[in-house]
Scaffold this motif. Structure first.
Motif, PDB file in Angstrom:
ATOM      1  N   THR A 253      48.901  76.950  44.725  1.00  0.00           N
ATOM      2  CA  THR A 253      50.326  76.680  44.619  1.00  0.00           C
ATOM      3  C   THR A 253      50.548  75.190  44.392  1.00  0.00           C
ATOM      4  O   THR A 253      49.977  74.359  45.098  1.00  0.00           O
ATOM      5  CB  THR A 253      51.047  77.118  45.912  1.00  0.00           C
ATOM      6  OG1 THR A 253      50.708  78.481  46.181  1.00  0.00           O
ATOM      7  CG2 THR A 253      52.540  77.001  45.777  1.00  0.00           C
ATOM      8  N   LYS A 254      51.383  74.880  43.399  1.00  0.00           N
ATOM      9  CA  LYS A 254      51.718  73.482  43.130  1.00  0.00           C
ATOM     10  C   LYS A 254      52.761  73.009  44.132  1.00  0.00           C
ATOM     11  O   LYS A 254      53.401  73.814  44.818  1.00  0.00           O
ATOM     12  CB  LYS A 254      52.245  73.353  41.701  1.00  0.00           C
ATOM     13  CG  LYS A 254      51.165  73.570  40.651  1.00  0.00           C
ATOM     14  CD  LYS A 254      51.699  73.517  39.249  1.00  0.00           C
ATOM     15  CE  LYS A 254      52.047  72.118  38.841  1.00  0.00           C
ATOM     16  NZ  LYS A 254      52.416  72.023  37.412  1.00  0.00           N
ATOM     17  N   ASP A 255      52.955  71.703  44.195  1.00  0.00           N
ATOM     18  CA  ASP A 255      53.911  71.151  45.161  1.00  0.00           C
ATOM     19  C   ASP A 255      55.352  71.547  44.863  1.00  0.00           C
ATOM     20  O   ASP A 255      56.209  71.466  45.734  1.00  0.00           O
ATOM     21  CB  ASP A 255      53.773  69.631  45.273  1.00  0.00           C
ATOM     22  CG  ASP A 255      53.947  68.917  43.945  1.00  0.00           C
ATOM     23  OD1 ASP A 255      54.131  69.581  42.913  1.00  0.00           O
ATOM     24  OD2 ASP A 255      53.896  67.679  43.942  1.00  0.00           O
TER      25      ASP A 255
ATOM     26  N   GLY B 107      56.136  74.632  44.259  1.00  0.00           N
ATOM     27  CA  GLY B 107      56.231  76.029  44.682  1.00  0.00           C
ATOM     28  C   GLY B 107      55.731  77.027  43.660  1.00  0.00           C
ATOM     29  O   GLY B 107      55.723  78.225  43.936  1.00  0.00           O
ATOM     30  N   SER B 108      55.300  76.569  42.483  1.00  0.00           N
ATOM     31  CA  SER B 108      54.775  77.474  41.461  1.00  0.00           C
ATOM     32  C   SER B 108      53.468  78.100  41.937  1.00  0.00           C
ATOM     33  O   SER B 108      52.600  77.413  42.463  1.00  0.00           O
ATOM     34  CB  SER B 108      54.515  76.727  40.156  1.00  0.00           C
ATOM     35  OG  SER B 108      55.694  76.129  39.687  1.00  0.00           O
ATOM     36  N   ILE B 109      53.338  79.421  41.734  1.00  0.00           N
ATOM     37  CA  ILE B 109      52.165  80.168  42.182  1.00  0.00           C
ATOM     38  C   ILE B 109      51.297  80.508  40.972  1.00  0.00           C
ATOM     39  O   ILE B 109      51.794  81.008  39.963  1.00  0.00           O
ATOM     40  CB  ILE B 109      52.583  81.470  42.897  1.00  0.00           C
ATOM     41  CG1 ILE B 109      53.487  81.162  44.090  1.00  0.00           C
ATOM     42  CG2 ILE B 109      51.360  82.268  43.332  1.00  0.00           C
ATOM     43  CD1 ILE B 109      54.144  82.379  44.690  1.00  0.00           C
ATOM     44  N   TYR B 110      49.977  80.253  41.096  1.00  0.00           N
ATOM     45  CA  TYR B 110      49.031  80.560  40.023  1.00  0.00           C
ATOM     46  C   TYR B 110      47.876  81.391  40.580  1.00  0.00           C
ATOM     47  O   TYR B 110      47.158  80.922  41.468  1.00  0.00           O
ATOM     48  CB  TYR B 110      48.488  79.270  39.403  1.00  0.00           C
ATOM     49  CG  TYR B 110      49.556  78.459  38.736  1.00  0.00           C
ATOM     50  CD1 TYR B 110      49.911  78.697  37.424  1.00  0.00           C
ATOM     51  CD2 TYR B 110      50.232  77.468  39.445  1.00  0.00           C
ATOM     52  CE1 TYR B 110      50.917  77.959  36.814  1.00  0.00           C
ATOM     53  CE2 TYR B 110      51.241  76.736  38.847  1.00  0.00           C
ATOM     54  CZ  TYR B 110      51.573  76.981  37.534  1.00  0.00           C
ATOM     55  OH  TYR B 110      52.579  76.258  36.937  1.00  0.00           O
ATOM     56  N   PRO B 111      47.673  82.612  40.091  1.00  0.00           N
ATOM     57  CA  PRO B 111      46.537  83.414  40.562  1.00  0.00           C
ATOM     58  C   PRO B 111      45.221  82.832  40.051  1.00  0.00           C
ATOM     59  O   PRO B 111      45.137  82.362  38.919  1.00  0.00           O
ATOM     60  CB  PRO B 111      46.809  84.799  39.972  1.00  0.00           C
ATOM     61  CG  PRO B 111      47.677  84.551  38.791  1.00  0.00           C
ATOM     62  CD  PRO B 111      48.483  83.322  39.103  1.00  0.00           C
ATOM     63  N   PHE B 112      44.194  82.867  40.901  1.00  0.00           N
ATOM     64  CA  PHE B 112      42.892  82.305  40.591  1.00  0.00           C
ATOM     65  C   PHE B 112      41.844  83.408  40.398  1.00  0.00           C
ATOM     66  O   PHE B 112      41.043  83.386  39.495  1.00  0.00           O
ATOM     67  CB  PHE B 112      42.488  81.361  41.726  1.00  0.00           C
ATOM     68  CG  PHE B 112      41.150  80.737  41.591  1.00  0.00           C
ATOM     69  CD1 PHE B 112      40.911  79.798  40.608  1.00  0.00           C
ATOM     70  CD2 PHE B 112      40.131  81.083  42.449  1.00  0.00           C
ATOM     71  CE1 PHE B 112      39.665  79.211  40.478  1.00  0.00           C
ATOM     72  CE2 PHE B 112      38.884  80.502  42.336  1.00  0.00           C
ATOM     73  CZ  PHE B 112      38.655  79.570  41.345  1.00  0.00           C
ATOM     74  N   LYS B 113      41.862  84.410  41.285  1.00  0.00           N
ATOM     75  CA  LYS B 113      40.991  85.581  41.180  1.00  0.00           C
ATOM     76  C   LYS B 113      41.635  86.725  41.942  1.00  0.00           C
ATOM     77  O   LYS B 113      42.497  86.508  42.790  1.00  0.00           O
ATOM     78  CB  LYS B 113      39.574  85.312  41.670  1.00  0.00           C
ATOM     79  CG  LYS B 113      39.431  85.050  43.135  1.00  0.00           C
ATOM     80  CD  LYS B 113      37.998  85.036  43.657  1.00  0.00           C
ATOM     81  CE  LYS B 113      37.094  84.080  42.958  1.00  0.00           C
ATOM     82  NZ  LYS B 113      35.749  84.020  43.547  1.00  0.00           N
ATOM     83  N   PHE B 114      41.209  87.960  41.619  1.00  0.00           N
ATOM     84  CA  PHE B 114      41.757  89.108  42.325  1.00  0.00           C
ATOM     85  C   PHE B 114      40.676  90.149  42.579  1.00  0.00           C
ATOM     86  O   PHE B 114      39.643  90.171  41.926  1.00  0.00           O
ATOM     87  CB  PHE B 114      42.957  89.722  41.589  1.00  0.00           C
ATOM     88  CG  PHE B 114      42.651  90.360  40.259  1.00  0.00           C
ATOM     89  CD1 PHE B 114      42.301  91.691  40.176  1.00  0.00           C
ATOM     90  CD2 PHE B 114      42.741  89.623  39.092  1.00  0.00           C
ATOM     91  CE1 PHE B 114      42.037  92.283  38.954  1.00  0.00           C
ATOM     92  CE2 PHE B 114      42.493  90.199  37.870  1.00  0.00           C
ATOM     93  CZ  PHE B 114      42.141  91.538  37.792  1.00  0.00           C
ATOM     94  N   ARG B 115      40.953  91.015  43.563  1.00  0.00           N
ATOM     95  CA  ARG B 115      40.038  92.082  43.940  1.00  0.00           C
ATOM     96  C   ARG B 115      40.807  93.398  43.932  1.00  0.00           C
ATOM     97  O   ARG B 115      41.910  93.486  44.458  1.00  0.00           O
ATOM     98  CB  ARG B 115      39.466  91.820  45.329  1.00  0.00           C
ATOM     99  CG  ARG B 115      38.523  92.902  45.818  1.00  0.00           C
ATOM    100  CD  ARG B 115      37.899  92.563  47.130  1.00  0.00           C
ATOM    101  NE  ARG B 115      38.941  92.486  48.153  1.00  0.00           N
ATOM    102  CZ  ARG B 115      38.743  91.986  49.364  1.00  0.00           C
ATOM    103  NH1 ARG B 115      37.574  91.511  49.710  1.00  0.00           N
ATOM    104  NH2 ARG B 115      39.731  91.953  50.232  1.00  0.00           N
ATOM    105  N   ILE B 116      40.197  94.403  43.333  1.00  0.00           N
ATOM    106  CA  ILE B 116      40.802  95.729  43.290  1.00  0.00           C
ATOM    107  C   ILE B 116      39.851  96.718  43.957  1.00  0.00           C
ATOM    108  O   ILE B 116      38.631  96.612  43.809  1.00  0.00           O
ATOM    109  CB  ILE B 116      41.141  96.151  41.844  1.00  0.00           C
ATOM    110  CG1 ILE B 116      41.903  97.475  41.827  1.00  0.00           C
ATOM    111  CG2 ILE B 116      39.899  96.203  40.970  1.00  0.00           C
ATOM    112  CD1 ILE B 116      42.547  97.798  40.504  1.00  0.00           C
TER     113      ILE B 116
END
Length: 87
Positions: free
Chosen positions: A14-16, A18-27
Motif C-alpha cells: 500500500t502506498k502512502d 492509500g492505493s492498494i497493489y496486489p503482489f501475489k495471491f493464493r487460491i
C-alpha cells in the motif's frame, strides 16, 4: 478469459496515499490443493460498482504452468475480500 469468481488470499503493498497493489495471491482448489501465483505486472486498475457496492478491478499478468496469462482479480471494498474473477 474464463470466469472463475473464487475467493483468494492476497499479499499487497500500500502506498502512502492509500492505493492498494496486489503482489501475489493464493487460491485453494476444490481438492484443497493450494496454488500461489506472483503478479508479474498490473496492466490496469479500475474502480467499479457491482450491485451498488464499490470494487477495484485489477487486470494482471501472472505465470501459470510456465505460461504467461492475463487475469482479473477484484477487491470488494465493503467486505475487504479478494476474488479471482477471470483467467
Amino acid at each position: 478469459m474464463k470466469v472463475i469468481n473464487r475467493s483468494i488470499d492476497v499479499i499487497t503493498w500500500t502506498k502512502d496515499d492509500g492505493s492498494i497493489y496486489p503482489f501475489k495471491f493464493r487460491i485453494t482448489e476444490d481438492s484443497d490443493e493450494r496454488h500461489t501465483y506472483n503478479i508479474d505486472k498490473i496492466l490496469t486498475i479500475d474502480e467499479d460498482k457491482i450491485l451498488g457496492k464499490p470494487i477495484y478491478k485489477y487486470t494482471c499478468l501472472i505465470q501459470m504452468s510456465n505460461i504467461q496469462k492475463i487475469c482479473e482479480i477484484r477487491y470488494h471494498k465493503d467486505t475487504m475480500k479478494w476474488s479471482l474473477f477471470k483467467v
